[in-house]
Design an enzyme around this catalytic site. Structure first.
Site, PDB file in Angstrom:
ATOM      1  N   ARG A  57      -4.002   2.408  20.748  1.00  0.00           N
ATOM      2  CA  ARG A  57      -5.027   1.130  19.985  1.00  0.00           C
ATOM      3  C   ARG A  57      -4.786  -0.023  21.086  1.00  0.00           C
ATOM      4  NH1 ARG A  57      -3.493  -0.933  14.069  1.00  0.00           N
ATOM      5  NH2 ARG A  57      -5.636  -1.206  14.087  1.00  0.00           N
ATOM      6  N   ASN A  99      -6.365 -11.618  15.538  1.00  0.00           N
ATOM      7  CA  ASN A  99      -5.881 -10.910  14.450  1.00  0.00           C
ATOM      8  C   ASN A  99      -6.745 -10.175  13.532  1.00  0.00           C
ATOM      9  OD1 ASN A  99      -3.324 -10.526  12.829  1.00  0.00           O
ATOM     10  ND2 ASN A  99      -4.267 -12.102  11.382  1.00  0.00           N
ATOM     11  N   LYS A 100      -6.373  -9.580  12.631  1.00  0.00           N
ATOM     12  CA  LYS A 100      -6.962  -8.639  11.578  1.00  0.00           C
ATOM     13  C   LYS A 100      -8.349  -9.300  11.181  1.00  0.00           C
ATOM     14  CE  LYS A 100      -6.427  -5.353  10.521  1.00  0.00           C
ATOM     15  NZ  LYS A 100      -7.282  -4.056  11.110  1.00  0.00           N
ATOM     16  N   ARG A 139       1.700   0.328  11.750  1.00  0.00           N
ATOM     17  CA  ARG A 139       0.920  -0.864  12.239  1.00  0.00           C
ATOM     18  C   ARG A 139       1.388  -1.973  12.099  1.00  0.00           C
ATOM     19  NH1 ARG A 139       1.066  -3.373   8.000  1.00  0.00           N
ATOM     20  NH2 ARG A 139      -0.314  -4.799   9.081  1.00  0.00           N
ATOM     21  N   GLY A 140       0.578  -3.014  12.585  1.00  0.00           N
ATOM     22  CA  GLY A 140       1.280  -4.445  12.743  1.00  0.00           C
ATOM     23  C   GLY A 140       1.801  -4.437  14.214  1.00  0.00           C
ATOM     24  N   ALA A 141       1.295  -5.663  14.703  1.00  0.00           N
ATOM     25  CA  ALA A 141       1.733  -5.668  16.206  1.00  0.00           C
ATOM     26  C   ALA A 141       3.148  -5.525  16.596  1.00  0.00           C
ATOM     27  CB  ALA A 141       1.302  -7.103  16.729  1.00  0.00           C
ATOM     28  N   GLN A 152      -4.857  -3.751   3.646  1.00  0.00           N
ATOM     29  CA  GLN A 152      -3.535  -3.936   4.041  1.00  0.00           C
ATOM     30  C   GLN A 152      -2.947  -4.983   3.073  1.00  0.00           C
ATOM     31  OE1 GLN A 152      -5.965  -3.570   6.318  1.00  0.00           O
ATOM     32  NE2 GLN A 152      -5.082  -2.712   8.225  1.00  0.00           N
ATOM     33  N   ASP A 191      -2.054 -10.303  16.816  1.00  0.00           N
ATOM     34  CA  ASP A 191      -2.129  -9.093  17.505  1.00  0.00           C
ATOM     35  C   ASP A 191      -1.861  -9.576  19.023  1.00  0.00           C
ATOM     36  OD1 ASP A 191      -3.326  -8.219  14.738  1.00  0.00           O
ATOM     37  OD2 ASP A 191      -2.477  -6.529  15.967  1.00  0.00           O
TER      38      ASP A 191
HETATM   39  O1  MRU Z   1      -4.682  -3.017  12.041  1.00  0.00           O
HETATM   40  P1  MRU Z   1      -3.418  -3.412  11.743  1.00  0.00           P
HETATM   41  O2  MRU Z   1      -2.795  -3.352  10.154  1.00  0.00           O
HETATM   42  O3  MRU Z   1      -2.394  -3.109  12.583  1.00  0.00           O
HETATM   43  O4  MRU Z   1      -3.598  -5.001  11.818  1.00  0.00           O
HETATM   44  C1  MRU Z   1      -2.300  -5.941  11.937  1.00  0.00           C
HETATM   45  C2  MRU Z   1      -2.575  -7.355  11.796  1.00  0.00           C
HETATM   46  O5  MRU Z   1      -3.679  -8.014  12.031  1.00  0.00           O
HETATM   47  C3  MRU Z   1      -1.564  -8.372  11.561  1.00  0.00           C
HETATM   48  O6  MRU Z   1      -1.733  -9.364  10.893  1.00  0.00           O
HETATM   49  C4  MRU Z   1      -0.779  -8.553  13.049  1.00  0.00           C
HETATM   50  O7  MRU Z   1      -0.594  -7.193  13.777  1.00  0.00           O
HETATM   51  C5  MRU Z   1       0.421  -9.170  12.696  1.00  0.00           C
HETATM   52  S1  MRU Z   1       1.665  -8.168  12.266  1.00  0.00           S
HETATM   53  C6  MRU Z   1       2.991  -9.260  12.061  1.00  0.00           C
END
Ligand code: MRU
Length: 314
Positions: A79, A231-232, A44-46, A180, A221
């Site tokens: 996703r 973002n999250k 996970r994470g962009a 997270q 994201d």
């Molecule tokens: O649902 P996730 O855990 O994939 O969400 C991740 C985030 O929102 C992060 O802040 C974003 O991807 C940046 S990662 C450097």
């Protein structure tokens, strides 16, 4: 350390659903197993999702050239919010006419580029925030090596500032519902030796209002052309609190997260996840939110620092 890589014909990734209790590495040889790992947030994470999309297409090409386009379609839609996933898959798919070796080489370049982008973001962001006394930062979700292949974006800035002796403390939102922040960011900050406190998401605005935070630093994201930032979920309230307190709200992300084809945040699809992640009853579970550009003090990428709140676009 890389959270995802190509090793001996397979995609190897650390299963982030088990952290911090267990460090289990998965060896994935089937693109659909990778789709499943993406959907359950094992990866996970962009930027890490961009790498997963890229490596997933390479995996499909190594197995069966006839199945690659369909596998890429399943990967890119696993996703919807992080633009990196579709972009990573599409970029590697474009090399299909050149054969599996070219496809794999392109996937490897996606990983290399993300790793070097993270380092550059860390330096640029630390230059922006580290002009004086050690700083107290607040962050949300997880943006370290687990989210970015290597190093980190917002946490990459923390890492560089820490190396320079310029971090007093980091407040890490726990990041409901999948934690997270409490599970992954706290694990990374502990490993780095950074003084940190996990706080409930609902505590963040008052921690900021009480003057305990010098800047909010988060990842992204997808960043629309006008500077709106997805973002999250829980990020937008941080931007509101930062604006009210008069402290900077900084977004750290690679250029691969900037989506010039999306004019504003209204065009960003927000992933709705299983309500059961929130509550064993009626629930609504949007996984991301959009912070409007006028609340974003700066977007720091590996190439530039853009100031959406001052009317600059990406
Ligand atoms: O649902 P996730 O855990 O994939 O969400 C991740 C985030 O929102 C992060 O802040 C974003 O991807 C940046 S990662 C450097």
């Amino acid at each position: 350390m890389r959270c995802i890589d190509w090793v001996d014909g397979a995609v190897v990734l650390i299963d982030q659903t088990l952290l911090p209790a267990e460090e289990r590495w998965l060896r994935i040889t089937d693109p659909d197993e990778l789709v499943d790992a993406i959907q359950r947030l094992a990866v996970r994470g962009a930027p890490a999702l961009g790498a997963a999309g890229a490596l997933g297409v390479a995996l499909a090409a190594a197995r069966d050239l006839g199945s690659v386009e369909a596998a890429a379609a399943r990967l890119r839609s696993a996703r919807p919010t992080a633009v990196n996933l579709a972009r990573g898959a599409d970029r590697v798919l474009s090399r299909l006419p050149d054969g599996p070796a070219a496809v794999l080489a392109e996937a490897r370049s996606v990983l290399e580029e993300e790793a070097s982008a993270s380092r550059a973001i860390g330096e640029r962001g630390a230059d922006l925030l580290g002009g004086g006394a050690p700083v107290r930062l607040l962050t949300h979700c997880n943006t370290g090596w687990l989210a970015t292949v290597e190093w980190g974006t917002a946490l990459g800035i923390v890492t560089v500032l820490h190396e320079r002796g310029l971090v007093e403390r980091v407040y890490a939102d726990e990041t409901r519902p999948l934690l997270q922040g409490a599970r992954l960011t706290a694990y990374e900050l502990a490993a780095l030796g950074v003084d940190h406190r996990v706080i409930a998401d609902g505590a963040a605005a008052s921690v900021i209002a009480r003057g305990l935070v010098d800047a909010v630093v988060v990842g992204a994201d997808r960043i629309a052309a006008n500077g709106d930032v997805a973002n999250k979920v829980g990020t937008y309230p941080l931007a509101l609190a930062a604006a009210r307190a008069g402290i900077p709200f900084i977004v750290a992300a690679p250029e691969s997260t900037v989506d010039p084809a999306t004019a504003t945040g209204a065009g960003i699809e927000i992933e709705a996840r299983d309500p059961a992640e929130v509550f064993a009853g009626p629930a609504y579970n949007p996984a991301f939110d959009v912070t409007p550009a006028d609340l974003v003090t700066a977007v720091v990428t590996e190439k530039r620092t853009v100031r959406p709140a001052e009317g600059e676009s990406l």
